[in-house]
Design a protein around this motif. Structure first.
Motif, PDB file in Angstrom:
ATOM      1  N   ASP A 237       0.815  -1.223   0.000  1.00 62.92           N
ATOM      2  CA  ASP A 237       0.000   0.000   0.000  1.00 62.92           C
ATOM      3  C   ASP A 237       0.845   1.270   0.000  1.00 62.92           C
ATOM      4  O   ASP A 237       0.338   2.355  -0.300  1.00 62.92           O
ATOM      5  CB  ASP A 237      -0.910   0.040   1.239  1.00 62.92           C
ATOM      6  CG  ASP A 237      -1.967  -1.047   1.192  1.00 62.92           C
ATOM      7  OD1 ASP A 237      -2.089  -1.685   0.144  1.00 62.92           O
ATOM      8  OD2 ASP A 237      -2.652  -1.252   2.213  1.00 62.92           O
ATOM      9  N   TYR A 238       2.108   1.121   0.396  1.00 69.22           N
ATOM     10  CA  TYR A 238       2.960   2.308   0.556  1.00 69.22           C
ATOM     11  C   TYR A 238       4.231   2.132  -0.265  1.00 69.22           C
ATOM     12  O   TYR A 238       4.829   1.053  -0.272  1.00 69.22           O
ATOM     13  CB  TYR A 238       3.304   2.500   2.043  1.00 69.22           C
ATOM     14  CG  TYR A 238       2.057   2.825   2.830  1.00 69.22           C
ATOM     15  CD1 TYR A 238       1.663   4.139   3.009  1.00 69.22           C
ATOM     16  CD2 TYR A 238       1.243   1.806   3.338  1.00 69.22           C
ATOM     17  CE1 TYR A 238       0.487   4.446   3.685  1.00 69.22           C
ATOM     18  CE2 TYR A 238       0.068   2.104   4.015  1.00 69.22           C
ATOM     19  CZ  TYR A 238      -0.300   3.429   4.181  1.00 69.22           C
ATOM     20  OH  TYR A 238      -1.460   3.725   4.834  1.00 69.22           O
ATOM     21  N   ALA A 239       4.623   3.214  -0.939  1.00 69.64           N
ATOM     22  CA  ALA A 239       5.810   3.131  -1.795  1.00 69.64           C
ATOM     23  C   ALA A 239       7.067   2.920  -0.956  1.00 69.64           C
ATOM     24  O   ALA A 239       7.964   2.152  -1.320  1.00 69.64           O
ATOM     25  CB  ALA A 239       5.935   4.419  -2.622  1.00 69.64           C
ATOM     26  N   TYR A 240       7.143   3.634   0.163  1.00 64.45           N
ATOM     27  CA  TYR A 240       8.285   3.506   1.081  1.00 64.45           C
ATOM     28  C   TYR A 240       7.757   3.603   2.504  1.00 64.45           C
ATOM     29  O   TYR A 240       6.708   4.221   2.751  1.00 64.45           O
ATOM     30  CB  TYR A 240       9.292   4.653   0.886  1.00 64.45           C
ATOM     31  CG  TYR A 240       9.935   4.699  -0.475  1.00 64.45           C
ATOM     32  CD1 TYR A 240      11.028   3.893  -0.782  1.00 64.45           C
ATOM     33  CD2 TYR A 240       9.460   5.573  -1.454  1.00 64.45           C
ATOM     34  CE1 TYR A 240      11.630   3.952  -2.036  1.00 64.45           C
ATOM     35  CE2 TYR A 240      10.053   5.633  -2.708  1.00 64.45           C
ATOM     36  CZ  TYR A 240      11.138   4.816  -2.995  1.00 64.45           C
ATOM     37  OH  TYR A 240      11.729   4.878  -4.232  1.00 64.45           O
ATOM     38  N   LYS A 356       1.944   6.870  -1.635  1.00 66.75           N
ATOM     39  CA  LYS A 356       1.923   7.099  -0.184  1.00 66.75           C
ATOM     40  C   LYS A 356       3.182   6.578   0.510  1.00 66.75           C
ATOM     41  O   LYS A 356       3.791   5.609   0.066  1.00 66.75           O
ATOM     42  CB  LYS A 356       0.698   6.407   0.420  1.00 66.75           C
ATOM     43  CG  LYS A 356      -0.615   7.110   0.074  1.00 66.75           C
ATOM     44  CD  LYS A 356      -1.753   6.483   0.846  1.00 66.75           C
ATOM     45  CE  LYS A 356      -3.096   7.031   0.459  1.00 66.75           C
ATOM     46  NZ  LYS A 356      -3.293   8.419   0.707  1.00 66.75           N
ATOM     47  N   LEU A 357       3.501   7.259   1.605  1.00 71.18           N
ATOM     48  CA  LEU A 357       4.590   6.820   2.479  1.00 71.18           C
ATOM     49  C   LEU A 357       3.974   6.438   3.823  1.00 71.18           C
ATOM     50  O   LEU A 357       3.033   7.099   4.282  1.00 71.18           O
ATOM     51  CB  LEU A 357       5.591   7.955   2.720  1.00 71.18           C
ATOM     52  CG  LEU A 357       6.114   8.714   1.502  1.00 71.18           C
ATOM     53  CD1 LEU A 357       7.052   9.839   1.962  1.00 71.18           C
ATOM     54  CD2 LEU A 357       6.847   7.774   0.551  1.00 71.18           C
ATOM     55  N   LEU A 358       4.509   5.386   4.446  1.00 74.70           N
ATOM     56  CA  LEU A 358       4.075   5.023   5.795  1.00 74.70           C
ATOM     57  C   LEU A 358       5.207   5.441   6.731  1.00 74.70           C
ATOM     58  O   LEU A 358       6.297   4.858   6.697  1.00 74.70           O
ATOM     59  CB  LEU A 358       3.845   3.510   5.885  1.00 74.70           C
ATOM     60  CG  LEU A 358       3.210   3.029   7.184  1.00 74.70           C
ATOM     61  CD1 LEU A 358       1.732   3.451   7.255  1.00 74.70           C
ATOM     62  CD2 LEU A 358       3.320   1.509   7.315  1.00 74.70           C
ATOM     63  N   VAL A 359       4.957   6.469   7.529  1.00 71.89           N
ATOM     64  CA  VAL A 359       6.039   7.068   8.314  1.00 71.89           C
ATOM     65  C   VAL A 359       5.947   6.607   9.767  1.00 71.89           C
ATOM     66  O   VAL A 359       4.918   6.792  10.423  1.00 71.89           O
ATOM     67  CB  VAL A 359       5.967   8.612   8.219  1.00 71.89           C
ATOM     68  CG1 VAL A 359       7.081   9.251   9.038  1.00 71.89           C
ATOM     69  CG2 VAL A 359       6.061   9.047   6.755  1.00 71.89           C
ATOM     70  N   GLY A 360       7.025   6.003  10.259  1.00 70.92           N
ATOM     71  CA  GLY A 360       7.061   5.486  11.633  1.00 70.92           C
ATOM     72  C   GLY A 360       8.045   6.281  12.479  1.00 70.92           C
ATOM     73  O   GLY A 360       9.253   6.186  12.281  1.00 70.92           O
TER      74      GLY A 360
END
Ligand code: CAA
Length: 440
Positions: A237-240, A356-360
């Protein structure tokens, strides 16, 4: 709702570099591969004699304001995130604003200034605050300057010494941003922990091994909480997925955890079932201990799967390209990981707009936050204007003896004199310790 997020970014790296494999490892009697392969680190950034969190933050902010053609009048808010503050009352943002006022005709009297503290996650919390201030319509047409600035130093001989770093990330937060829009959905994992503390002391007291476990536990909780508001996260779902990077090896562990979580109940888990079985379900085990052991076995097997490697190489590894050359920048670290991901996409000439990016994000003590970002149409132009890798390449390479001198210089108890290794050029410099000392 209007998009709100990061319009542009500038960084300032400490101007000195320490090569961990060539210079640090031999003097510590360690195998260089402990650093390059184990921790995943090649170099660390250090501040020269005339640099500190204020000058690095002010230099990054000035670079950003100049590039975006901003005046103090355009800035409605200055938030600084740091865990290296030297003043328990006056926020670092006032020191930085004071520096900037030296070079602009105008001042920042109208700007709301503050300092955020929650270890490394404070950078993202400041970003959230700035976005919420705009979303609430309180910005009166202005943007927010969010600056994450740290000198991540550990006592000499501490296990954390290899993960040191120093630098600042300045972010311009606006409506209709060019770089990324931040989602309003966020997930949290938070608990009172004592794995990493700095109670009125410069160098942290760290329980390194425990800090790793706490990072993973809070990050997992944050992911579960994020899914409760944003829906199930799938591995593609997320590019990075840029994560807080105290050192790349930490992110390798977090990535495996995130992958296991995201493939659960998906076709990917089905496809892997013949090789390694399905993920253990708690209901099938008599107690927590047996369940944990089964999960560990599953993860050991998962780690060896080509499907995992492929996912890791495309979604995670590219986010580490800056961190492995500069070390831990604490509050700025996850924001470097985002930029590294965008660089990777630019190099591959990938059209990332809309992805989208998933940022943690993570801060010891402890809290994790997961949120999503959507890459905006102007991302490539912003990225092309930024030259992180050139800045990194320009640093002065320290010998081990020079590294020790620099460490002593920035040790608040020693504050030893040191001739700078580089010459300042059109930048703010710091000429001593203590709040009354000048930065100009
Ligand atoms: N070749 C290849 N790999 C090697 C090796 C060699 N010759 N020698 C060791 N390694 C591997 C080890 O197997 C280990 O790998 P795993 O993590 O996969 O087990 C890795 O290199 C590190 O080796 P050690 O565990 O022996 O290293 P250490 O005990 O000296 O220090 C540390 C590691 C505890 C993380 C230490 O660097 C530390 O205390 N760092 C500061 C705290 C920190 O960063 N914690 C991270 C979570 S907290 C956080 O994220 C907040 C923050 O910013 C601080």
């Amino acid at each position: 709702m209007t998009a709100v997020g990061i319009d542009a970014v500038e960084i300032w790296t400490g101007k000195l570099a320490l090569d961990l494999a060539e210079t640090f490892a031999p003097r510590k009697g360690d195998d260089p591969e402990k650093y390059t392969k184990g921790l995943g680190l090649y170099e660390s950034s250090f501040p020269d004699a005339y640099e500190d969190i204020v000058t690095m933050g002010a230099n990054a902010a000035y670079r950003l304001m100049e590039r975006k053609d901003l005046d103090p009048e355009d800035v409605g808010r200055i938030d600084v995130a740091t865990e290296s503050a030297f003043d328990n009352s006056k926020p670092v943002s006032t020191y930085i604003a004071g520096c900037l006022e030296e070079v602009y005709d105008d001042d920042f009297h109208h700007a709301n200034k503050g300092e955020r503290k929650f270890a490394c996650i404070a950078g993202t919390q400041s970003l959230d605050d700035a976005c919420n201030w705009i979303r609430a319509g309180r910005n009166r047409g202005r943007g927010a300057l969010v600056i994450a600035s740290d000198t991540a130093l550990y006592a000499r001989g501490d296990a954390g010494e290899a993960t040191q770093g120093a630098g600042a990330v300045a972010m311009w937060v606006t409506e209709d941003p060019s770089l990324v829009e931040l989602s309003t959905e966020q997930g949290y994992g938070s608990a009172d922990e004592t794995d990493f503390l700095k109670p009125n002391q410069q160098f942290p007291s760290v329980d390194g091994k425990r800090s790793i476990q706490v990072y993973l536990a809070r990050m997992r909780e944050a992911l579960v909480d994020f899914e409760s508001v944003a829906g199930k996260v799938g591995p593609e779902d997320y590019a990075y997925a840029p994560f807080h990077t105290p050192y790349p090896g930490m992110v390798r562990k977090a990535a495996l955890l995130a992958y296991r979580h995201t493939i659960r109940g998906t076709e990917v888990e089905d496809a892997l079932a013949d090789e390694i079985g399905r993920q253990p379900r708690r209901a099938d085990f008599a107690d927590e201990e047996a369940f944990d052991a089964a999960i560990r076995d599953y993860m050991d097997d998962l780690k060896e799967q080509p499907a995992y490697h492929e996912w890791y190489d495309t979604h995670i590894e590219p986010t580490l390209a800056v961190s492995e050359r500069v070390g831990n920048w604490y509050t700025g670290s996850v924001h470097l990981a985002r930029m590294a991901a965008l660089y990777h996409a630019a190099e591959a000439d990938r059209d990332l707009a809309g992805e989208k990016l998933l940022v943690g994000s993570y801060g010891s003590g402890a809290q994790a936050e997961i949120h999503a970002e959507t890459v905006q149409d102007g991302w490539r132009e912003e990225l092309d204007a930024l030259s992180i890798f050139d800045r990194i390449a320009e640093r002065y390479d320290l010998s081990f003896e020079e590294y020790e001198q620099v460490h002593d210089r920035h040790n608040h108890e020693k504050q030893s004199e040191l001739e700078p290794f580089t010459t300042p050029e059109d930048e703010f410099v710091f000429d001593g310790w203590g709040p009354m000392n000048e930065r100009k």
